[in-house]
Design an enzyme around this catalytic site. Structure first.
Site, mmCIF file in Angstrom:
data_model
loop_
_atom_site.group_PDB
_atom_site.id
_atom_site.type_symbol
_atom_site.label_atom_id
_atom_site.label_comp_id
_atom_site.label_asym_id
_atom_site.label_seq_id
_atom_site.Cartn_x
_atom_site.Cartn_y
_atom_site.Cartn_z
ATOM 1 N N VAL A 184 40.074 32.040 40.925
ATOM 2 C CA VAL A 184 38.753 32.139 41.557
ATOM 3 C C VAL A 184 37.989 30.824 41.471
ATOM 4 C CG1 VAL A 184 36.629 33.476 41.716
ATOM 5 C CG2 VAL A 184 38.704 34.551 40.821
ATOM 6 N N SER A 185 37.743 30.235 42.640
ATOM 7 C CA SER A 185 37.080 28.930 42.692
ATOM 8 C C SER A 185 35.621 29.075 43.109
ATOM 9 C CB SER A 185 37.810 28.043 43.704
ATOM 10 O OG SER A 185 37.047 26.875 43.956
#
Ligand code: ZN
Length: 711
Positions: A292-293
């Site tokens: 998850v960025s």
């Protein structure tokens, strides 16, 4: 179909008989009498403490880039601790630290310090869970394992001690603040600030499974309110899956990235006094953020600079502010009270030797193996911080890079050259171990980091832990677990816990207790993106975690004994550093430490930036723990009052070496004058320390800018 309660009771009975036969004892905290608690109350305490290490000269943690060397402070790093004790006296501790990675040796240090100071019967490895927020703007050199300190040039004792002592102090503060109170829980969706950075890998998960979720990232924030008996909010703690990589690898100022900024906003809002031992605490803890960025722009700006967005400071503020606003909303609307006993369970597992039952995996004969890192580990995560190493990219599998090709492979040649620098590296080259290529298929094995005896590069034995506060269970995951892998783990544990007849909430506290790189699903693993290539113990690593955590969950609801497992390695005596200590500090002839080099202007408008440079000393000389290298002071009559410090977001403190030979250095302090700043007369004060060339002693020094007006 779910196993019946009768089946469960029978299982518990069997385990009890086994316990008696083996004279095993039941894991049970000492039950100390606590204050008289009303129905639904616990003893609760919150605490916060400074963990900022040497803010200049040390490589920063997270991106693994040895040229990203810290040069000062945007925000101090903190540990935030929460203690909950039920009426029986059983207690659990959760601490969230503003660091990149949590290591077993940090926990060891904290537990040792607790024991040495009389807390040994109260807080132990079993009921204390330590978690990192994963900020990539923190300081490195804190692991006993070689892979996590290569870029740091070895172990950094000063940073390690600052972190261990600060976490310990946050727990002591929380302990001293224990009072009757209650805990509320609230959950809600936070949309628009996170993206899946390994979509190709995620999309290799079964279609029916993906169809069960509305997004390829988890958007749920779970928040706890810690309230005193009279309703006063003592602290908030939340978990939200999001990489703390808004600051890119060109940043050299220490800060807590988006989660650190969110904490700052909430605490500022509540009037937190960072120098007080009892004050409001807001922790933004990490969860299943493996893929998850926060760099939401990369999809639209997928060009050379666009991976990180255009301005990392603005990105950090955007991502942090949105987490703060959601937390505030959840805190205001929390209604569900946590009720029921506090409990915990803990074991050590040799993650290289787990035989997995078919119940937890899709097939037979699955197990974990000696650790291995794939080719794509060297590519880095494209969206958050690609390594820019030539020839490495995400998705490299044995299909294109089989073992047989390695003899003529250019990548192999590059690695050979790196390997030749150190005899240790030669030992861990993947090409030396053809059996690992079979076991880790389809991962082409770049490094086999536990083959480097006697000094292991990564852990083999790791801590697994679940703590429980009423209907909430917190899984301490020792690494970075991806979105779908986290969902599968949570589901497994919830199914077991719900056999007690309740509907339990389960959260994953990512990067807890130890660091073992990434954990993907087997399907994601097959795609060999950065996360799959970094899944240490092979394709079935997640299934092994599911099985081992489920053993803990079963023992929790049965109240049965769990084998403590093998001991972790004591590598404390084998730590070396290659970073030279401060030799000495000096100033040019005719100057004193703290003398102004470049002064402030005479007046400023709000929104403008004040910048002042002083002759200074190396920040390593004094970390100014719980204090500040800078003060923005406002004049009232004849007295000066400090209104901003080095932990405030609107200030920066930068250190620059002027001459290595002469030992001279300068510090530059900036202040972005907030739009709501009071008009008046101000000055900038610098608090430094220098090391004498003659006596080797540390002296404190200060400096002041001229007075200036803010209109
Ligand atoms: Zn990460």
């Amino acid at each position: 179909m779910k196993p019946s309660h009768i089946g469960l009771k029978f299982l518990c009975l069997l385990l009890s008989v086994y316990m008696i036969m083996t004279t095993a004892y039941c894991v049970n905290a000492d039950a100390k009498p606590s204050a008289i608690l009303n129905e639904g109350q616990y003893m609760i305490g919150t605490g916060i403490y400074d963990i900022t290490g040497p803010a200049a000269g040390l490589v920063m943690e997270g991106y693994g880039k040895s040229d990203q060397i810290a040069s000062g402070i945007r925000q101090r790093l903190r540990s935030r601790a929460f203690i909950v004790q039920d009426p029986s006296g059983k207690s659990v501790v959760f601490a969230s630290a503003d660091i990149g990675l949590m290591f077993g040796c940090i926990k060891e240090g904290v537990i040792k310090k607790l024991a040495e100071n009389g807390y040994g019967d109260k807080y132990t490895a079993e009921n204390v869970m330590l978690s990192a927020i994963h900020t990539h703007a923190s300081l490195s050199g804190c692991s006993y394992y070689a892979l996590y300190k290569i870029s740091a040039m070895g172990f950094n004792r000063q940073n390690y001690n600052a972190i261990v002592n600060g976490i310990y102090m946050s727990i002591v503060n929380a302990h001293n603040n224990l009072e009757p109170g209650y805990i509320e829980m609230s959950r809600g969706e936070l949309d628009g600030i996170s993206v899946n950075r390994s979509k190709a890998a995620y999309n290799n998960n079964p279609e029916e499974e993906r169809a069960r979720y509305s997004s390829d990232v988890d958007k749920t924030m779970t928040l706890l309110n810690f309230r005193a008996a009279d309703g006063t909010l003592l602290g908030v703690l939340n978990w939200f899956a999001l990489h703390s990589t808004s600051m890119n690898h060109h940043n050299t100022l220490v800060c807590g990235d988006n989660k650190g900024y969110a904490s700052y906003l909430f605490e500022k809002d509540m009037g937190t006094n960072y120098q007080s031992s009892k004050t409001f605490v807001a922790a933004f803890a990490q969860s299943n953020a493996g893929d998850v960025s926060p760099n939401i722009n990369y999809e639209t700006l997928g060009n050379e600079n666009g991976y990180y967005g255009l301005d990392d400071l603005k990105n950090t503020e955007y991502e942090g502010k949105n987490q703060y606003l959601k937390a505030k909303e959840l805190s205001n609307n929390a209604t569900v009270r946590l009720t029921g006993p506090v409990d915990y369970i803990h074991t050590n597992v040799d993650m290289q030797n787990v035989i997995i039952s078919e119940k937890y995996t899709s097939g037979s004969g699955h197990r974990t193996y000696k650790a291995a890192l794939g080719y794509s580990f060297s590519a880095g995560a494209m969206e958050d911080g690609p390594s820019e190493l030539p020839g490495f990219y995400e998705g490299m599998t044995q299909k294109d890079y089989p073992y047989s090709l390695n003899k003529n492979n250019s990548r192999y040649q590059i690695i050979q050259r790196i390997a030749s620098i150190s005899p240790y590296f030669g030992e861990i080259m993947g090409t030396k171990y053809p059996e690992l290529w079979e076991q880790h298929y389809p991962k082409p094995v770049l490094l086999s980091p536990t083959k480097g005896e006697p000094g292991l590069f990564v852990p083999d034995v790791v801590e697994l832990q679940i703590i429980r506060i009423g209907q909430l269970a917190i899984i301490g995951q020792p690494g970075e677990i991806t979105t779908m892998a986290g969902r599968r783990l949570r589901e497994t544990i919830k199914e077991t816990l719900d056999q007690d007849g309740n509907s339990n909430s389960v959260v994953i506290a990512g990067l807890s207790n130890e660091y073992t790189q990434y954990v993907t699903t087997p399907e994601e693993y097959d795609m060999q993106h950065y996360e799959g290539a970094s899944t240490l113990y092979g394709k079935w690593t997640l299934d092994a975690y599911k099985q081992e955590f489920d053993k803990l969950a079963r023992a929790l609801i049965c109240g049965t004994y769990v084998d403590p497992g093998p001991g972790t390695r004591d590598l404390s005596g084998k730590q070396v550093t290659f970073v030279p200590d401060v030799v000495f500090d000096s100033v040019p002839l005719g100057k004193k430490f703290g003398d102004v080099v470049t002064n402030a202007a005479y007046s400023y408008n709000r929104g403008e930036t004040v910048s002042v440079t002083f002759w200074g000393g190396h920040p390593k000389n004094d970390l100014k723990t719980q204090s500040s290298y800078l003060e923005v002071q406002k004049k009232a009559g004849n007295t000066w009052t400090t209104v901003y410090y080095d932990w405030d977001w609107c200030t920066t403190f930068r250190w620059t070496r002027i001459s290595m030979l002469l030992g001279t250095s300068q510090v530059t302090i900036t202040w972005d004058i907030p739009e709501d700043a009071q008009p008046g007369t101000y000055r900038i004060k610098y608090n430094g320390a220098d090391k004498s060339i003659w006596t080797r002693k540390i002296h404190q020094h200060t400096g002041c800018s001229r007075e200036f007006t803010v209109r």
